[in-house]
Design a protein around this motif. Structure first.
Motif, PDB file in Angstrom:
ATOM      1  N   ILE A  48      42.760  47.988  48.547  1.00  0.00           N
ATOM      2  CA  ILE A  48      42.103  48.200  49.833  1.00  0.00           C
ATOM      3  C   ILE A  48      43.102  48.163  50.991  1.00  0.00           C
ATOM      4  CG2 ILE A  48      40.480  47.133  51.484  1.00  0.00           C
ATOM      5  CD1 ILE A  48      38.818  46.292  48.991  1.00  0.00           C
ATOM      6  N   VAL A  49      44.115  47.297  50.906  1.00  0.00           N
ATOM      7  CA  VAL A  49      45.015  47.097  52.053  1.00  0.00           C
ATOM      8  C   VAL A  49      46.361  47.803  51.901  1.00  0.00           C
ATOM      9  CG1 VAL A  49      43.966  44.823  52.398  1.00  0.00           C
ATOM     10  CG2 VAL A  49      46.141  44.986  51.161  1.00  0.00           C
ATOM     11  N   LYS A  50      46.640  48.373  50.752  1.00  0.00           N
ATOM     12  CA  LYS A  50      48.000  48.835  50.468  1.00  0.00           C
ATOM     13  C   LYS A  50      48.497  49.929  51.416  1.00  0.00           C
ATOM     14  CE  LYS A  50      46.703  52.172  46.852  1.00  0.00           C
ATOM     15  NZ  LYS A  50      46.852  52.511  45.424  1.00  0.00           N
ATOM     16  N   LYS A  63      32.157  45.833  49.097  1.00  0.00           N
ATOM     17  CA  LYS A  63      31.414  45.911  47.845  1.00  0.00           C
ATOM     18  C   LYS A  63      32.411  46.165  46.726  1.00  0.00           C
ATOM     19  CE  LYS A  63      26.888  45.415  48.081  1.00  0.00           C
ATOM     20  NZ  LYS A  63      26.193  44.439  47.218  1.00  0.00           N
ATOM     21  N   LEU A  64      32.499  45.256  45.792  1.00  0.00           N
ATOM     22  CA  LEU A  64      33.405  45.437  44.672  1.00  0.00           C
ATOM     23  C   LEU A  64      32.747  46.316  43.604  1.00  0.00           C
ATOM     24  CD1 LEU A  64      34.763  41.794  44.233  1.00  0.00           C
ATOM     25  CD2 LEU A  64      35.904  43.721  45.341  1.00  0.00           C
ATOM     26  N   PRO A  65      33.552  47.027  42.828  1.00  0.00           N
ATOM     27  CA  PRO A  65      32.986  47.839  41.746  1.00  0.00           C
ATOM     28  C   PRO A  65      32.141  46.980  40.792  1.00  0.00           C
ATOM     29  CG  PRO A  65      35.293  48.370  42.066  1.00  0.00           C
ATOM     30  CD  PRO A  65      35.024  47.183  42.930  1.00  0.00           C
ATOM     31  N   ASN A  66      31.007  47.517  40.404  1.00  0.00           N
ATOM     32  CA  ASN A  66      30.102  46.869  39.437  1.00  0.00           C
ATOM     33  C   ASN A  66      29.378  45.634  39.981  1.00  0.00           C
ATOM     34  OD1 ASN A  66      30.902  48.732  37.368  1.00  0.00           O
ATOM     35  ND2 ASN A  66      32.741  47.489  37.034  1.00  0.00           N
ATOM     36  N   SER A  67      29.561  45.330  41.268  1.00  0.00           N
ATOM     37  CA  SER A  67      28.820  44.193  41.832  1.00  0.00           C
ATOM     38  C   SER A  67      27.368  44.593  42.073  1.00  0.00           C
ATOM     39  CB  SER A  67      29.455  43.727  43.142  1.00  0.00           C
ATOM     40  OG  SER A  67      29.362  44.721  44.140  1.00  0.00           O
ATOM     41  N   LYS A  68      26.479  43.627  41.950  1.00  0.00           N
ATOM     42  CA  LYS A  68      25.053  43.884  42.111  1.00  0.00           C
ATOM     43  C   LYS A  68      24.539  43.218  43.380  1.00  0.00           C
ATOM     44  CE  LYS A  68      24.346  44.071  37.089  1.00  0.00           C
ATOM     45  NZ  LYS A  68      23.643  43.471  35.923  1.00  0.00           N
ATOM     46  N   LYS A  87      41.342  40.869  38.604  1.00  0.00           N
ATOM     47  CA  LYS A  87      40.654  42.094  39.035  1.00  0.00           C
ATOM     48  C   LYS A  87      40.526  42.132  40.556  1.00  0.00           C
ATOM     49  CE  LYS A  87      37.759  42.619  34.888  1.00  0.00           C
ATOM     50  NZ  LYS A  87      36.358  42.510  34.385  1.00  0.00           N
ATOM     51  N   VAL A  88      40.179  40.987  41.132  1.00  0.00           N
ATOM     52  CA  VAL A  88      40.043  40.900  42.592  1.00  0.00           C
ATOM     53  C   VAL A  88      41.382  41.167  43.266  1.00  0.00           C
ATOM     54  CG1 VAL A  88      39.657  39.272  44.491  1.00  0.00           C
ATOM     55  CG2 VAL A  88      38.000  39.422  42.629  1.00  0.00           C
ATOM     56  N   MET A  89      42.449  40.636  42.702  1.00  0.00           N
ATOM     57  CA  MET A  89      43.783  40.898  43.254  1.00  0.00           C
ATOM     58  C   MET A  89      44.054  42.405  43.316  1.00  0.00           C
ATOM     59  SD  MET A  89      46.172  38.070  41.375  1.00  0.00           S
ATOM     60  CE  MET A  89      46.395  36.416  42.029  1.00  0.00           C
ATOM     61  N   LYS A  90      43.760  43.077  42.228  1.00  0.00           N
ATOM     62  CA  LYS A  90      44.006  44.522  42.185  1.00  0.00           C
ATOM     63  C   LYS A  90      43.122  45.259  43.180  1.00  0.00           C
ATOM     64  CE  LYS A  90      43.548  44.508  37.656  1.00  0.00           C
ATOM     65  NZ  LYS A  90      43.464  44.955  36.246  1.00  0.00           N
ATOM     66  N   GLU A  91      41.854  44.858  43.275  1.00  0.00           N
ATOM     67  CA  GLU A  91      40.937  45.528  44.203  1.00  0.00           C
ATOM     68  C   GLU A  91      41.333  45.283  45.652  1.00  0.00           C
ATOM     69  OE1 GLU A  91      38.639  47.670  43.627  1.00  0.00           O
ATOM     70  OE2 GLU A  91      38.658  47.533  41.440  1.00  0.00           O
ATOM     71  N   THR A  92      41.645  44.040  45.985  1.00  0.00           N
ATOM     72  CA  THR A  92      41.981  43.724  47.380  1.00  0.00           C
ATOM     73  C   THR A  92      43.290  44.398  47.787  1.00  0.00           C
ATOM     74  OG1 THR A  92      42.990  41.622  46.661  1.00  0.00           O
ATOM     75  CG2 THR A  92      40.706  41.555  47.436  1.00  0.00           C
ATOM     76  N   TYR A  93      44.251  44.396  46.891  1.00  0.00           N
ATOM     77  CA  TYR A  93      45.519  45.075  47.227  1.00  0.00           C
ATOM     78  C   TYR A  93      45.298  46.575  47.393  1.00  0.00           C
ATOM     79  CZ  TYR A  93      50.190  46.999  47.014  1.00  0.00           C
ATOM     80  OH  TYR A  93      51.322  47.707  47.302  1.00  0.00           O
TER      81      TYR A  93
END
Length: 424
Positions: free
Chosen positions: A156-158, A55-60, A148-154
Motif C-alpha cells: 500500500i505504501v511502497k 480493507k484487506l483481501p479476504n476480510s469479511k 501477510k499484513v506486512m506484505k499488504e501494508t508495504y
C-alpha cells in the motif's frame, strides 16, 4: 539462593558492562512507570505520520457491534529520502498507535528509519480483519497472519517511500512475533530482513500469560467480586480524570492513571495483572463471537445490544479460560479431534523454531533479569539459544527500561551498524 544468584548476575553485568544506572530497581515500579516513559533526551515531539484504514483481501464484514473494526488500521512514519524500513510489532493486545508504539516511532524516525506500525494479533482490530483462524495464540499461525499484513501494508505504501533494507522490531508478544516472521521470511524472502531486534519477548506465551494472571490472582484469589472492586476503582479514576470524551481502558491507560499514586508491591502487582486480564476478557469475548462458539455469546448481537449480560457471563475470564474453553475446542475440531491440549500448547512457544534461532545471526534479544513474564526455564532457553546475541539487563521489569537511553543506544547501534553490545 535466588537472591544470591541474582546479586551475582548483577555484579557480573556491572563488571562486564559498567554500572547500569536505570533508576527503577523494583520490577513492578519499572513496569508501571518506565514502560511508557521516554527516558532519552532530544527525541522529536512529533514525526510525520500517516494513518491508513484499509480493507484487506479476504476480510469479511464484522458483526454489527464490532462495526468500529470495519477496516484494518496501521500507520506509516516516513522519511523524505531513501531509508531502511522497520516493521514495528506491538505488544500483547496493543494497537499501532499505543503510547509505546508512538515512542518507538519517534526514536526510529530520528534515527533515519521509515516505520510501519502493526497492531498485536490479540487486538480486536487484527482479529477481525487479519486473523485467518480468528483464534490467536498459536505463534506460527499468528506469524503467518502478521507476515501477510506486512506484505499488504508495504504494498500500500511502497509508491510513497524509497526503501533500502527491511528490519523488524517488536516488544513483548511483538518481540516473540519478530522472531517468527523472520523465520517465515527465510523461506519466502519477501523482505529478506537485514536485522531483527526482540525486546522483552515471551518464550512461551501461554506460561507468560499464566504468570501475569497470577499477579492478579495472588491477591484477589480470582474472586470476581474482588476483581470487580478493582475494576470499579479504575473506572472511577478514569471518570474523575477525564474531562469529557471517551477513552479505551488499556494497559497503558491503567499505568498512566496510577503513576503518581503511592502504591505498594501488592497494589502494583494487581494493576499489572488487571491490565492483562482486560486483554484476556476481550480476547474471550471477540473470539467466541467471531467463531460462533456459543460459550459466552448464545444469541445474536446487534449494534445496540446491551452487552452487560455477555460481559457478566464472561466473569473476568483469563487466558487459561481462553485456551481451555475456546482455543482448544476450536483447534481440536479443526484437526478432527487428533490433538491434545498439551500438544496445542507446544504451538505457543519459540521452541518450535529453536534450531533457526540458534543459527541466524540477524536476530538479537534483550530482556531483564527481573522480567515478570519469564521463568527460569525461559531464561535458560534464551541464554542457550542466543548466547552472545542476548543481553540481560539487571533491572527493568517487563518492558520498563526499553526507552531508557542506554537501552535505546544499544538498540540503535545494532540496527544501524550491526554491533550488539552494551557499553556504559
Amino acid at each position: 539462593m535466588k537472591k544470591i544468584i541474582g546479586a551475582l548476575l548483577i555484579l557480573v553485568f556491572s563488571n562486564l558492562f559498567g554500572e547500569y544506572k536505570y533508576p527503577f530497581k523494583n520490577p513492578y515500579m519499572a513496569t508501571i512507570l518506565g514502560s511508557s516513559t521516554l527516558m532519552t533526551d532530544g527525541v522529536s515531539e512529533a514525526v510525520p505520520t500517516k494513518v491508513y484504514k484499509v480493507k484487506l483481501p479476504n476480510s469479511k464484514e464484522p458483526p454489527e457491534n464490532l462495526w468500529y473494526n470495519g477496516k484494518f488500521e496501521f500507520s506509516l512514519v516516513h522519511q523524505k529520502e531513501k531509508a531502511p524500513l522497520i516493521f514495528l510489532l506491538a505488544g500483547t493486545g496493543s494497537d499501532y498507535h499505543a503510547t509505546r508504539m508512538v515512542l518507538f516511532q519517534r526514536i526510529f524516525y530520528d534515527a533515519g528509519f521509515h516505520v510501519i506500525s502493526i497492531t498485536s494479533p490479540m487486538h480486536s482490530n487484527f482479529i477481525v480483519n487479519a486473523s485467518t483462524n480468528k483464534m490467536p495464540g498459536m505463534i506460527i499461525e499468528d506469524g503467518k497472519d502478521i507476515y501477510k499484513v506486512m506484505k499488504e501494508t508495504y504494498n500500500i505504501v511502497k509508491d510513497d517511500i524509497e526503501v533500502s533494507d527491511f528490519y523488524v522490531v517488536g516488544y513483548s508478544l511483538g518481540g516473540t512475533s519478530s522472531a517468527v516472521v523472520s523465520y517465515l521470511d527465510e523461506k519466502e524472502k519477501a523482505f529478506n530482513f537485514k536485522r531483527v531486534f526482540m525486546v522483552n519477548p515471551a518464550v512461551d506465551i501461554y506460561s507468560s500469560a499464566v504468570k501475569l494472571d497470577k499477579e492478579l490472582n495472588r491477591y484477589t484469589d480470582n474472586d470476581p467480586k474482588k476483581i470487580g472492586v478493582l475494576i470499579d476503582n479504575v473506572i472511577s479514576k478514569v471518570s474523575s480524570t477525564l474531562k469529557g470524551g471517551y477513552t479505551e481502558i488499556t494497559e497503558e491507560t491503567i499505568y498512566k492513571l496510577f503513576e503518581n499514586d503511592v502504591l505498594s508491591n501488592e497494589d502494583m502487582s494487581q494493576l499489572i495483572g488487571l491490565a492483562f486480564r482486560l486483554i484476556s476478557i476481550d480476547l474471550n469475548y471477540v473470539t467466541d463471537l467471531l467463531n460462533n462458539m456459543g460459550v459466552y455469546v448464545t444469541e445474536p448481537v446487534g449494534k445496540f445490544t446491551n452487552m452487560f449480560p455477555y460481559f457478566e457471563k464472561i466473569d473476568f475470564a483469563d487466558f487459561e479460560d481462553y485456551m481451555n474453553r475456546l482455543a482448544y475446542p476450536y483447534y481440536k475440531k479443526k484437526f478432527g479431534g487428533n490433538i491434545t491440549l498439551d500438544q496445542l500448547l507446544t504451538t505457543t512457544t519459540l521452541k518450535q523454531i529453536e534450531d533457526y534461532l540458534k543459527t541466524t545471526d540477524k536476530i538479537v534479544a534483550v530482556t531483564n533479569r527481573d522480567e515478570l513474564i519469564l521463568n527460569e526455564n525461559d531464561f535458560k532457553f534464551l541464554e542457550n539459544t542466543f548466547k552472545d546475541r542476548l543481553i540481560i539487563y539487571p533491572y527493568g521489569g517487563h518492558c520498563g527500561n526499553m526507552f531508557y537511553i542506554e537501552n535505546v543506544d544499544v538498540m540503535l547501534k545494532f540496527l544501524k551498524e550491526g554491533v550488539f553490545k552494551y557499553e556504559n
